[in-house]
Structure formats: C-alpha cells, structure tokens
Design an enzyme around this catalytic site. Structure first.
Site, PDB file in Angstrom:
ATOM      1  N   GLU A  71       0.865  -1.197   0.000  1.00  0.00           N
ATOM      2  CA  GLU A  71       0.000   0.000   0.000  1.00  0.00           C
ATOM      3  C   GLU A  71       0.886   1.226   0.000  1.00  0.00           C
ATOM      4  O   GLU A  71       0.926   2.001   0.955  1.00  0.00           O
ATOM      5  CB  GLU A  71      -0.937  -0.001   1.217  1.00  0.00           C
TER       6      GLU A  71
ATOM      7  N   ASP B 284       3.039   1.678   3.947  1.00  0.00           N
ATOM      8  CA  ASP B 284       2.371   2.972   3.835  1.00  0.00           C
ATOM      9  C   ASP B 284       3.382   4.087   3.584  1.00  0.00           C
ATOM     10  O   ASP B 284       3.257   5.192   4.100  1.00  0.00           O
ATOM     11  CB  ASP B 284       1.481   3.303   5.034  1.00  0.00           C
TER      12      ASP B 284
ATOM     13  N   HIS C 104      -8.774   2.152  -0.302  1.00  0.00           N
ATOM     14  CA  HIS C 104      -7.831   2.907   0.523  1.00  0.00           C
ATOM     15  C   HIS C 104      -8.594   4.038   1.204  1.00  0.00           C
ATOM     16  O   HIS C 104      -9.543   4.580   0.637  1.00  0.00           O
ATOM     17  CB  HIS C 104      -6.712   3.463  -0.368  1.00  0.00           C
TER      18      HIS C 104
HETATM   19 MN    MN Z   1      -1.961   4.529   2.637  1.00  0.00          MN
END
Ligand code: MN
Length: 364
Positions: free
Chosen positions: A41, A327, A205
């Site tokens: 992600e 992230d 997301h």
């Molecule tokens: Mn993210």
C-alpha cells in the site's frame, strides 16, 4: 488562542516523512530475511494531480475532509511531497534502506475522486500510463494498481480493463467515498463486475470521512489517519457486505489496509447484530458478514506494525488473508519493518505475510 490552534493544526504532521538518512539519524537496515518484503500500500502522485490538489485547496473547492488533509500536506511541502513524486532512484534508495524488495504503488488518496468526472477520467488514464512506465523501468522493484474515476462507472471499468490488459497493472485502488457516495450503490457495480471477471482486486484505501460524517472529526483533529480514515473504510466495507454485493459478485476480491480498519476485532458483534437487528431495507444475505470477510476481503498491515492487532486479525480471518504493507512515504520507518519481522508467528506464516499472500492476491 487562535494562533495556538493554528500551530497545533500545522504540527499534526510534524512526524511525517522524517528522512531516515538524515545526518544525525543513522540508519540501520533491517537484517536479511528468508523472504521478500513486498509492501502493498505504497503511495505516489503525479505532478498534474498535485497541481490539481493545489488549485482545489487554493480555491477552497472541495469537501471539508479533503481541504483539511491536503491543506496540511501542501502547507508543509518538503520531503513528503518529494517522496510522493519520486518514481526513480530516490524511491529505490528509500526501499533499500528499509529492506523493501517490492512496492505495490497506489495513487495517493483521494486519487482523482475529488475532480469533475471528465478531468478525473483523463488524470486517471495519464497517471496509469505514467505508473506503467515506472514499472517498466524497475520491473523487479515496482508493481501497481490502476487509478480509476468512479464518477463514471462504465469508463472506470474500461480503464481498469485497459490498465490490466495493456499496462500490466494488478487491480485498482479506490480511495473510499467518491464525493460522498459509496460502492454499495449498484450504480458502481460495473466496476465490481469488471474486477471480478478480470480476477483482479480492488483496494479500498482511506480518505477523510465523507461530507455527511466528517465535521465532528475535523473540528477535533481526528479526521485523518488517527481515526477518521479507519471509520470511513470500515463503514464502506461493511456497506458493501451488507448491501448483498458480494452475493452478486462472489469471486470479487477487496483489499483494505490498516489491519482491516478495526473490522476483525468487531466481527462477532457484527455477525450477531446483522442477524438479530437486521433492518428492513437490508437484503437477506446468504452468509454471515464474517464469512464474506473470510471469502472476499484481504487486509494489509499498513500503518499497523503491531503484533497484538495483526495476530488477532490473522486468527479470525486466516493466515492467507493478511498482507504486509508499509504505507510509504506516510509511515516510512525502518523500526516498523523490524517490528513486523519479529511477529511471534512461524517462518512459513511470516513468508506468507510478507511475500506469498501478496504474490497470490495481486498475481505478482
Ligand atoms: Mn496509505
């Protein structure tokens, strides 16, 4: 008083994007491990979309959540934006420094979903072309999901198909609500139909909560990753499940981040109340909500390198449904990679978490 509040608001992101390679903050890369670390992600942006955000923020043209989030990012500028924009050597260097073998790249939130439909469609297509170009340059290090504009569901489904067939992208990212609307509405289901038939996942997301929900969060500074993001995506995922969409599209794969946005923890109660307290407008589902979670939903560890939460999610959803994510660049920390390496799970399960589950879900 006014000044103090402004300062506090600006400082909300003070810790974001601290460069680990700063002088005085020596890096120690994580130890070598017998698995690839695939981070699923990881965020990026194009200069055109950043320019579009600047214009919206400058004109105060957008919902309160977007203006709050991107007002802060743009105000801050600096390394966070540089990292989002970089699709070359600097990103690779940051990956190497943190022991990340592969990044799965997602156009950062809220993607193109804040723009008018025609602009959104054009920016999605050009960003997908750009992403494919970066992946061609670094095929061993990058993979990506397509940006699509749910504002036009038919075009979004076509762009997903083009991105998969022509560009080699592995699915699509949708940054939760699109101007206050959620994917449980059948008007969006052409997108689900395309994803199911192509056998590619949709990553939901976070972005800031939808306009109807965001105000009490914004005024307390809770609208972004501290809580608003999670509430938003948990609502969205549960809305899709309880709408019956997953009875209609039983093979659809949906991925959500941040340890499943709280849902694994709540599953017993969700199952119980969905049966016991089912509302008249809810369709009768073929299975319990937890059954859909275990059949259709995958979760990632983005932003939550915390063994108690992730091992709990693994225990209720299954070891094959939890994927590693960092992230980047929002939460770029070597120590969090090490925390995840040290999860108290067996060697085979660790390889599934970091590598195999991602290879399967995203066909890497
Ligand atoms: Mn993210």
């Amino acid at each position: 008083m006014k000044n103090k509040q402004n300062t506090r608001k600006k400082d909300r992101f003070a810790g974001v994007g601290i460069p680990m390679s700063d002088p005085g903050r020596p890096m120690k890369p994580p130890a070598k491990v017998p698995y690839k670390r695939i981070a699923t992600e990881e965020a990026w942006i194009t200069p055109e979309i950043l320019k579009g955000y600047r214009e919206l923020v400058g004109n105060k043209d957008g919902d309160a959540g977007f203006l709050s989030l991107w007002g802060v990012f743009i105000g801050r500028g600096g390394i966070l934006l540089d990292r989002l924009l970089d699709m070359g050597e600097n990103r690779i260097r940051d990956m190497d420094a943190a022991g990340i073998d592969v990044q799965l790249l997602l156009l950062t939130a809220p993607g193109v979903q804040v723009f008018r439909a025609d602009k959104a469609r054009a920016l999605a297509a050009s960003s997908n072309d750009r992403l494919a170009e970066a992946i061609r340059k670094y095929p061993e290090r990058f993979a990506g999901l397509a940006a699509i504009a749910p504002q036009g569901p038919k075009t979004a489904a076509k762009e997903l198909e083009r991105s998969f067939r022509k560009l080699g992208l592995k699915g699509a990212v949708i940054n939760s609500h699109t101007r206050g609307e959620y994917l449980d509405s059948p008007k969006f289901w052409e997108i689900f139909e395309a994803a199911e038939s192509l056998k590619v996942p949709i990553y939901i997301h976070p972005q800031t909560p939808s306009p109807d929900m965001v105000r009490p969060f914004v005024k307390r500074g809770l609208d972004t990753a501290i809580m608003g993001f999670g509430v938003e995506v948990a609502l969205h995922t549960l809305a899709i499940i309880t709408s019956g969409a997953l009875d209609r599209f039983p093979e659809l794969k949906i991925v959500i981040g941040h340890g499943g946005e709280g849902l694994p923890y709540w599953l017993y109660r969700i199952d119980y109340m969905q049966e016991y307290n089912r509302q008249a407008f809810m369709p009768k589902l073929r299975m319990l909500p937890s059954d859909y979670m275990k059949r259709n939903i995958y979760i990632t560890t983005s932003g939550l390198p915390w063994a108690p939460a992730i091992t709990m999610a693994q225990s209720v959803l299954g070891m094959d449904r939890v994927l590693y994510a960092m992230d980047y660049p929002y939460q770029y920390r070597v120590e969090e990679v090490v925390m995840t390496d040290r999860f108290p799970i067996g060697a085979a399960d660790k390889k599934n978490l970091f590598q195999r589950n991602a290879e399967k879900v995203f066909s890497l």
